[in-house]
Design a protein around this motif. Structure first.
Motif, PDB file in Angstrom:
ATOM      1  N   MET A 267     -50.014  30.809 -44.117  1.00  0.00           N
ATOM      2  CA  MET A 267     -50.869  31.397 -43.067  1.00  0.00           C
ATOM      3  C   MET A 267     -51.983  32.248 -43.694  1.00  0.00           C
ATOM      4  O   MET A 267     -53.119  32.239 -43.232  1.00  0.00           O
ATOM      5  CB  MET A 267     -50.040  32.272 -42.114  1.00  0.00           C
ATOM      6  CG  MET A 267     -49.182  31.517 -41.116  1.00  0.00           C
ATOM      7  SD  MET A 267     -50.072  30.310 -40.099  1.00  0.00           S
ATOM      8  CE  MET A 267     -51.090  31.357 -39.072  1.00  0.00           C
ATOM      9  N   GLU A 268     -51.633  32.977 -44.757  1.00  0.00           N
ATOM     10  CA  GLU A 268     -52.655  33.814 -45.417  1.00  0.00           C
ATOM     11  C   GLU A 268     -53.758  32.963 -46.030  1.00  0.00           C
ATOM     12  O   GLU A 268     -54.937  33.325 -45.967  1.00  0.00           O
ATOM     13  CB  GLU A 268     -51.994  34.717 -46.470  1.00  0.00           C
ATOM     14  CG  GLU A 268     -51.228  35.862 -45.811  1.00  0.00           C
ATOM     15  CD  GLU A 268     -50.347  36.654 -46.768  1.00  0.00           C
ATOM     16  OE1 GLU A 268     -49.890  37.739 -46.364  1.00  0.00           O
ATOM     17  OE2 GLU A 268     -50.092  36.187 -47.893  1.00  0.00           O
ATOM     18  N   VAL A 269     -53.377  31.827 -46.623  1.00  0.00           N
ATOM     19  CA  VAL A 269     -54.399  30.920 -47.184  1.00  0.00           C
ATOM     20  C   VAL A 269     -55.290  30.396 -46.052  1.00  0.00           C
ATOM     21  O   VAL A 269     -56.522  30.397 -46.159  1.00  0.00           O
ATOM     22  CB  VAL A 269     -53.748  29.743 -47.951  1.00  0.00           C
ATOM     23  CG1 VAL A 269     -54.778  28.671 -48.270  1.00  0.00           C
ATOM     24  CG2 VAL A 269     -53.094  30.230 -49.236  1.00  0.00           C
ATOM     25  N   LEU A 270     -54.673  29.955 -44.947  1.00  0.00           N
ATOM     26  CA  LEU A 270     -55.456  29.427 -43.814  1.00  0.00           C
ATOM     27  C   LEU A 270     -56.430  30.487 -43.303  1.00  0.00           C
ATOM     28  O   LEU A 270     -57.607  30.206 -43.059  1.00  0.00           O
ATOM     29  CB  LEU A 270     -54.522  28.987 -42.680  1.00  0.00           C
ATOM     30  CG  LEU A 270     -53.720  27.695 -42.900  1.00  0.00           C
ATOM     31  CD1 LEU A 270     -52.640  27.543 -41.831  1.00  0.00           C
ATOM     32  CD2 LEU A 270     -54.637  26.482 -42.880  1.00  0.00           C
ATOM     33  N   GLN A 271     -55.929  31.712 -43.149  1.00  0.00           N
ATOM     34  CA  GLN A 271     -56.774  32.784 -42.610  1.00  0.00           C
ATOM     35  C   GLN A 271     -57.902  33.143 -43.583  1.00  0.00           C
ATOM     36  O   GLN A 271     -59.067  33.226 -43.198  1.00  0.00           O
ATOM     37  CB  GLN A 271     -55.916  34.024 -42.340  1.00  0.00           C
ATOM     38  CG  GLN A 271     -56.704  35.137 -41.673  1.00  0.00           C
ATOM     39  CD  GLN A 271     -55.890  36.420 -41.545  1.00  0.00           C
ATOM     40  OE1 GLN A 271     -55.089  36.741 -42.416  1.00  0.00           O
ATOM     41  NE2 GLN A 271     -56.093  37.129 -40.464  1.00  0.00           N
ATOM     42  N   ARG A 272     -57.532  33.315 -44.858  1.00  0.00           N
ATOM     43  CA  ARG A 272     -58.518  33.746 -45.855  1.00  0.00           C
ATOM     44  C   ARG A 272     -59.603  32.682 -46.045  1.00  0.00           C
ATOM     45  O   ARG A 272     -60.778  32.974 -46.064  1.00  0.00           O
ATOM     46  CB  ARG A 272     -57.797  34.014 -47.182  1.00  0.00           C
ATOM     47  CG  ARG A 272     -58.639  34.704 -48.221  1.00  0.00           C
ATOM     48  CD  ARG A 272     -57.825  35.154 -49.426  1.00  0.00           C
ATOM     49  NE  ARG A 272     -57.123  34.064 -50.086  1.00  0.00           N
ATOM     50  CZ  ARG A 272     -55.802  33.973 -50.173  1.00  0.00           C
ATOM     51  NH1 ARG A 272     -55.030  34.895 -49.648  1.00  0.00           N
ATOM     52  NH2 ARG A 272     -55.247  32.958 -50.790  1.00  0.00           N
ATOM     53  N   GLU A 273     -59.168  31.428 -46.174  1.00  0.00           N
ATOM     54  CA  GLU A 273     -60.140  30.390 -46.542  1.00  0.00           C
ATOM     55  C   GLU A 273     -61.001  29.917 -45.373  1.00  0.00           C
ATOM     56  O   GLU A 273     -62.070  29.368 -45.582  1.00  0.00           O
ATOM     57  CB  GLU A 273     -59.419  29.213 -47.203  1.00  0.00           C
ATOM     58  CG  GLU A 273     -58.831  29.623 -48.543  1.00  0.00           C
ATOM     59  CD  GLU A 273     -58.527  28.451 -49.439  1.00  0.00           C
ATOM     60  OE1 GLU A 273     -58.662  27.294 -49.016  1.00  0.00           O
ATOM     61  OE2 GLU A 273     -58.132  28.716 -50.583  1.00  0.00           O
ATOM     62  N   THR A 274     -60.498  30.075 -44.148  1.00  0.00           N
ATOM     63  CA  THR A 274     -61.328  29.665 -43.010  1.00  0.00           C
ATOM     64  C   THR A 274     -62.040  30.867 -42.395  1.00  0.00           C
ATOM     65  O   THR A 274     -63.036  30.708 -41.698  1.00  0.00           O
ATOM     66  CB  THR A 274     -60.486  29.018 -41.887  1.00  0.00           C
ATOM     67  OG1 THR A 274     -59.574  29.996 -41.400  1.00  0.00           O
ATOM     68  CG2 THR A 274     -59.714  27.802 -42.382  1.00  0.00           C
ATOM     69  N   GLY A 275     -61.477  32.071 -42.617  1.00  0.00           N
ATOM     70  CA  GLY A 275     -62.033  33.265 -41.988  1.00  0.00           C
ATOM     71  C   GLY A 275     -61.818  33.274 -40.482  1.00  0.00           C
ATOM     72  O   GLY A 275     -62.398  34.075 -39.759  1.00  0.00           O
ATOM     73  N   ASP A 276     -60.940  32.390 -40.004  1.00  0.00           N
ATOM     74  CA  ASP A 276     -60.741  32.235 -38.559  1.00  0.00           C
ATOM     75  C   ASP A 276     -59.515  33.052 -38.131  1.00  0.00           C
ATOM     76  O   ASP A 276     -58.408  32.837 -38.641  1.00  0.00           O
ATOM     77  CB  ASP A 276     -60.540  30.745 -38.252  1.00  0.00           C
ATOM     78  CG  ASP A 276     -60.614  30.453 -36.762  1.00  0.00           C
ATOM     79  OD1 ASP A 276     -60.262  31.338 -35.963  1.00  0.00           O
ATOM     80  OD2 ASP A 276     -61.005  29.326 -36.422  1.00  0.00           O
TER      81      ASP A 276
END
Ligand code: CAA
Length: 306
Positions: A267-276
């Motif tokens: 989840m942290e990767v998804l949040q960090r890399e998309t900024g969404d």
């Protein structure tokens, strides 16, 4: 260091010897299926000698169950086991990797740890070998950029994502992820080997979470948010999805099964890399991980395990 262009090397198109880096539940499952179904020799290494012997013991347990069920004879089980060898060294040094055609890295989801392994693989594997990662969310193009040997050979074009699912012996999928740098020969050979392991292959672009976790992790996270909000008990949330949608496990049971630390890091990767912000990890998920409640592997997650 100066990079040697990859066109100077010929790449492997057939795989006879595999190395697996990391003897956790994924690495052991991969080693087991590579030997049992693809019939190749497997060298497995782990920086912890006790994890390695625990993993090899688990191979014996899996084979014992197959023999008991009548799915393998004693002789067949012995053959599968004899093709799997634990590395003598805890690291990749010592020349043991000199004849490996395909190395599959299956350590925990830590970028610096994986980068160090890819640099070491670039140094110790023969020039034709494929360097694969079982990462569930880290960018393959980033990992490929670290595949440079000590003498400056750039092996980025030999890196590919090779994403398995837990339990590896049961789950039929391998998600194949080319890095921006991946050579088409490497991709084709990796696909062929996954099929030799009896798996169906899907291909995903190198984007956060790939296909699988871009869809699965927000679903699991939403179940945790529903639990936090008091929408239902953990049992009612899980049973609703299990019986209402025919999922083999409810999302909270599945989170425990995958490991709550793994779910959080994805989840942290998804949040960090998309900024969404739609990928913001549930606060409860972070708290559980801080408390050491990592799911099935630590004996406690949303549920208790003996
Ligand atoms: N290793 C090997 N075999 C295993 C196993 C393991 N760890 N766990 C179960 N099995 C085998 C059993 O031996 C049994 O085999 P037989 O049919 O030959 O008897 C078979 O699987 C079914 O097992 P069970 O009867 O014990 O239990 P079940 O029917 O409830 O199935 C399950 C267990 C296969 C795990 C099932 O619950 C399931 O499919 N759950 C969902 C799993 C899932 O979604 N995995 C993906 C997680 S995401 C991921 O891994 C990647 C990521 O990036 C996060």
């Amino acid at each position: 260091p100066r990079s040697v262009p990859h066109s100077a090397r010929s790449l492997t198109t057939s795989v006879d010897r595999v190395a697996v880096i990391g003897a956790g539940q994924m690495g052991i499952g991969i080693a087991y299926v590579a030997s049992k179904t693809a019939g190749v020799d497997v060298l497995i290494s782990d920086r912890s000698a006790s994890q390695l012997s625990k993993g090899l013991h688990f191979v014996d347990t899996l084979l014992g169950k197959e023999v008991k069920k009548g799915k393998l004879s004693n002789g067949e089980a012995d053959q599968v086991r004899s093709r799997i060898r634990g590395a003598r060294e805890n690291g990749l040094e010592g020349g043991e990797f000199a004849d490996v055609d395909l190395a599959i890295e299956a350590v925990s989801e830590s970028l610096p740890v994986k980068q160090a392994i890819f640099s070491s693989l670039a140094t110790h594997l023969p020039p034709h070998a494929i360097l694969a990662s079982n990462t569930s969310s880290i960018s393959l193009s980033t990992l490929a950029a670290s595949a440079v040997s000590q003498s400056g050979e750039n092996r980025a074009s030999q890196v590919v994502g090779f994403h398995f699912f837990n339990p590896v012996p049961v789950m039929k999928l391998v998600e194949l992820i080319p890095a921006l740098q991946t050579d088409p020969t490497v991709l084709a050979t990796a696909r062929e080997f996954a099929e030799r392991m009896g798996k169906t292959v899907t291909q995903s672009a190198d984007t956060p979470g790939f296909i699988s976790n871009r869809l699965l992790m927000p679903f699991i996270n939403e179940a945790i948010l529903a639990l936090e909000a008091g929408v239902g008990s953990k049992e009612d949330i899980d049973t609703t999805l299990k019986l209402g949608m025919n999922h083999p496990m409810g999302p909270l049971t599945l989170a425990d099964f995958i490991g709550l630390d793994t779910c959080l890091s994805i989840m942290e990767v998804l949040q960090r890399e998309t900024g969404d912000c739609k990928y913001r990890p549930a606060v409860l998920l972070g708290r559980m991980v801080s408390a050491g409640y990592l799911g099935k592997k630590s004996g406690r997650g949303f549920y208790n395990y003996d």
